[in-house]
Design a protein around this motif. Structure first.
Motif: not given
Length: 169
Positions: A102-111, A119-124, A140-153
């Motif tokens: 819902k915001t125009r600026v986020v920090k993307v965190k992929v794990r 992780s690298r290809e998913l981040f891209k 520097r964004s205070r809002t993070c977009l978390y992308v977490e892969v846990v096995e098949s989810s």
């Protein structure tokens, strides 16, 4: 730890803990949600320090209740706004992002846990999708977009970039 009730389809929160204090972490997060949902269920994943929280509350409500508390053992709380089967198509990931960002600026965190080297290809991929939506990645964004892969989810959520408040021990 089961506070009662049946297992829900998907977790509403991912909680990270110190690997030496899993049981205390389970109690901390469960005790915070219990007054709002007595059937909350906190499950250990097979990955040390990662808990899955199942509740009837929406991810947004569960996150709001839990994210501004003082904890001694909980390290981070990630809302789970979308649960996708991994690997997911870019169109399905885009649908999720369009719904939750819902915001125009986020920090993307992929794990990634249980799937090496993605992780690298998913981040891209996520960066490209966000760019197409007019959303900018800023560390520097205070809002993070978390992308977490846990096995098949694939769990995707938007929350604060700041870890939860730690009680001094």
């Amino acid at each position: 730890m089961n506070y009662g009730g049946e297992l829900r389809e998907a977790p509403k929160l991912l909680v990270t803990c110190r690997s030496t204090s899993i049981e205390m972490c389970e109690h901390e997060i469960g005790d915070v949600i219990y007054p709002r949902d007595p059937s909350v269920r906190v499950e250990r994943s097979k990955y040390s320090g990662l808990l899955l929280v199942y509740t009837y509350l929406s991810p947004e409500k569960a996150y709001a209740i839990t994210s501004h508390r003082e904890y001694g053992f909980v390290e981070n709380i990630i809302p789970v706004n979308c649960v996708l089967e991994y690997p997911a198509s870019s169109s399905v990931i885009r649908e999720c992002l369009e719904r939750i960002v819902k915001t125009r600026v986020v920090k993307v965190k992929v794990r990634s846990r249980g799937v090496r080297g993605i992780s690298r290809e998913l981040f891209k991929l996520v960066m490209g999708l966000l760019s197409g939506m007019g959303v900018v990645h800023d560390t520097r964004s205070r809002t993070c977009l978390y992308v977490e892969v846990v096995e098949s989810s694939l769990y995707i959520g938007v929350g604060s970039c700041h870890p939860v408040f730690k009680a001094s021990i």
